[in-house]
Design an enzyme around this catalytic site. Structure first.
Site, mmCIF file in Angstrom:
data_model
loop_
_atom_site.group_PDB
_atom_site.id
_atom_site.type_symbol
_atom_site.label_atom_id
_atom_site.label_comp_id
_atom_site.label_asym_id
_atom_site.label_seq_id
_atom_site.Cartn_x
_atom_site.Cartn_y
_atom_site.Cartn_z
ATOM 1 N N HIS A 1 0.847 -1.202 0.000
ATOM 2 C CA HIS A 1 0.000 0.000 0.000
ATOM 3 C C HIS A 1 0.882 1.252 0.000
ATOM 4 O O HIS A 1 0.649 2.189 -0.749
ATOM 5 C CB HIS A 1 -0.864 0.048 1.263
ATOM 6 C CG HIS A 1 -1.951 -0.988 1.347
ATOM 7 N ND1 HIS A 1 -2.113 -1.813 2.422
ATOM 8 C CD2 HIS A 1 -2.950 -1.319 0.482
ATOM 9 C CE1 HIS A 1 -3.167 -2.592 2.238
ATOM 10 N NE2 HIS A 1 -3.694 -2.326 1.070
ATOM 11 N N LYS B 1 -18.583 -4.635 6.646
ATOM 12 C CA LYS B 1 -17.385 -5.476 6.448
ATOM 13 C C LYS B 1 -16.744 -5.770 7.788
ATOM 14 O O LYS B 1 -16.647 -4.875 8.637
ATOM 15 C CB LYS B 1 -16.365 -4.724 5.577
ATOM 16 C CG LYS B 1 -16.374 -5.140 4.115
ATOM 17 C CD LYS B 1 -15.129 -4.609 3.426
ATOM 18 C CE LYS B 1 -15.089 -4.916 1.951
ATOM 19 N NZ LYS B 1 -13.909 -4.336 1.298
ATOM 20 N N ARG C 1 -2.021 -5.633 -8.317
ATOM 21 C CA ARG C 1 -0.882 -6.511 -8.052
ATOM 22 C C ARG C 1 -0.750 -7.556 -9.135
ATOM 23 O O ARG C 1 0.151 -7.539 -9.940
ATOM 24 C CB ARG C 1 -1.061 -7.193 -6.688
ATOM 25 C CG ARG C 1 -0.910 -6.268 -5.527
ATOM 26 C CD ARG C 1 -1.486 -6.849 -4.283
ATOM 27 N NE ARG C 1 -2.938 -6.943 -4.375
ATOM 28 C CZ ARG C 1 -3.727 -7.259 -3.379
ATOM 29 N NH1 ARG C 1 -3.218 -7.579 -2.219
ATOM 30 N NH2 ARG C 1 -5.032 -7.292 -3.535
ATOM 31 N N SER D 1 -2.997 -7.673 2.958
ATOM 32 C CA SER D 1 -3.234 -7.513 4.395
ATOM 33 C C SER D 1 -3.584 -8.862 5.022
ATOM 34 O O SER D 1 -3.123 -9.189 6.117
ATOM 35 C CB SER D 1 -4.379 -6.525 4.640
ATOM 36 O OG SER D 1 -4.069 -5.271 4.094
HETATM 37 P P1 ADP Z 1 -10.123 -2.970 -0.353
HETATM 38 O O1 ADP Z 1 -10.909 -3.705 0.701
HETATM 39 O O2 ADP Z 1 -10.723 -1.653 -0.737
HETATM 40 O O3 ADP Z 1 -9.731 -3.790 -1.537
HETATM 41 P P2 ADP Z 1 -7.332 -3.089 0.496
HETATM 42 O O4 ADP Z 1 -6.733 -2.413 1.685
HETATM 43 O O5 ADP Z 1 -7.297 -4.562 0.467
HETATM 44 O O6 ADP Z 1 -8.802 -2.509 0.435
HETATM 45 O O7 ADP Z 1 -6.671 -2.553 -0.834
HETATM 46 C C1 ADP Z 1 -6.729 -1.205 -1.204
HETATM 47 C C2 ADP Z 1 -6.113 -1.057 -2.579
HETATM 48 O O8 ADP Z 1 -4.709 -1.341 -2.503
HETATM 49 C C3 ADP Z 1 -6.659 -2.031 -3.628
HETATM 50 O O9 ADP Z 1 -6.689 -1.367 -4.870
HETATM 51 C C4 ADP Z 1 -5.658 -3.150 -3.648
HETATM 52 O O10 ADP Z 1 -5.624 -3.798 -4.889
HETATM 53 C C5 ADP Z 1 -4.374 -2.370 -3.404
HETATM 54 N N1 ADP Z 1 -3.323 -3.199 -2.815
HETATM 55 C C6 ADP Z 1 -3.421 -4.051 -1.792
HETATM 56 N N2 ADP Z 1 -2.228 -4.649 -1.534
HETATM 57 C C7 ADP Z 1 -1.372 -4.142 -2.445
HETATM 58 C C8 ADP Z 1 0.002 -4.367 -2.751
HETATM 59 N N3 ADP Z 1 0.722 -5.268 -2.103
HETATM 60 N N4 ADP Z 1 0.537 -3.679 -3.754
HETATM 61 C C9 ADP Z 1 -0.202 -2.793 -4.456
HETATM 62 N N5 ADP Z 1 -1.494 -2.548 -4.254
HETATM 63 C C10 ADP Z 1 -2.075 -3.207 -3.262
#
Ligand code: ADP
Length: 169
Positions: free
Chosen positions: A27, A51, A100, A138
């Site tokens: 992130h 959620k 990703r 995560s």
């Molecule tokens: P959500 O529940 O909105 O998907 P996340 O926190 O899981 O929230 O992800 C937020 C954004 O960050 C999403 O677009 C996800 O694809 C992206 N994301 C999550 N992990 C990574 C990573 N390792 N590298 C790049 N982008 C990521």
């Protein structure tokens, strides 16, 4: 005559929304990339009671705040309700999402299409993280922490401490 922009070279404000449960180095990589392209970036932590999250919205916000402190044009915030309404309220138009692996695409494209349907002016920009973070999520980080292994490689020191507290390591 060349047109003068209020922010030469910049592209205004970008909103990077997500659960950030918790924020990972993947992130953060996306936040850093965004901060280099746009004038400023707001990492918007979603407060969605429907959620189930491991960390409360206040805890997730705190971890984001700590991680972006050293990026001068990045800030953290929370939002609830429709994302497009939040983006409008912030007077922004650009929404950042991280991509990703190919498996992210289905969901991300659905989300982008829905947001565009809800507000045609919104533009979703996808950014690809450093390849070291391409498999980082995560949920994976939480699983590793729960099993008692080190997550230092995947999250900031502050997030690692929060995970240790949560999972009693
Ligand atoms: P959500 O529940 O909105 O998907 P996340 O926190 O899981 O929230 O992800 C937020 C954004 O960050 C999403 O677009 C996800 O694809 C992206 N994301 C999550 N992990 C990574 C990573 N390792 N590298 C790049 N982008 C990521």
């Amino acid at each position: 005559m060349t047109k003068r922009h209020s922010s030469p070279g910049g592209r205004g404000l970008a909103i990077y929304p997500g659960s950030f449960d918790p924020l990972t180095r993947g992130h953060l990589d996306v936040v850093q990339r965004t901060s280099r392209i746009f004038d400023s970036v707001v990492v918007a932590v979603a407060h969605n009671p429907a959620k189930k999250h491991t960390f409360s919205v206040a805890e997730r916000l705190g971890m984001v705040e700590d991680a972006v402190r050293h990026i001068p044009n990045a800030q953290a915030d929370t939002y609830s309700g429709l994302l497009v309404d939040y983006i409008k309220a912030r007077k922004a138009r650009v929404l950042i999402r991280g991509l990703r692996v190919v498996s992210d695409m289905d969901y991300e494209f659905q989300l982008a299409a829905m947001n565009r349907r809800l507000w045609s002016a919104v533009e979703t920009v996808f950014l690809m993280p450093d390849e070291n973070y391409a498999y980082l999520s995560s949920s994976m980080v939480k699983e590793v922490a729960r099993l008692g292994a080190s997550v230092d490689e995947f999250v900031t020191p502050f997030v690692a401490r929060q995970l240790a507290k949560k999972f009693g390591a």
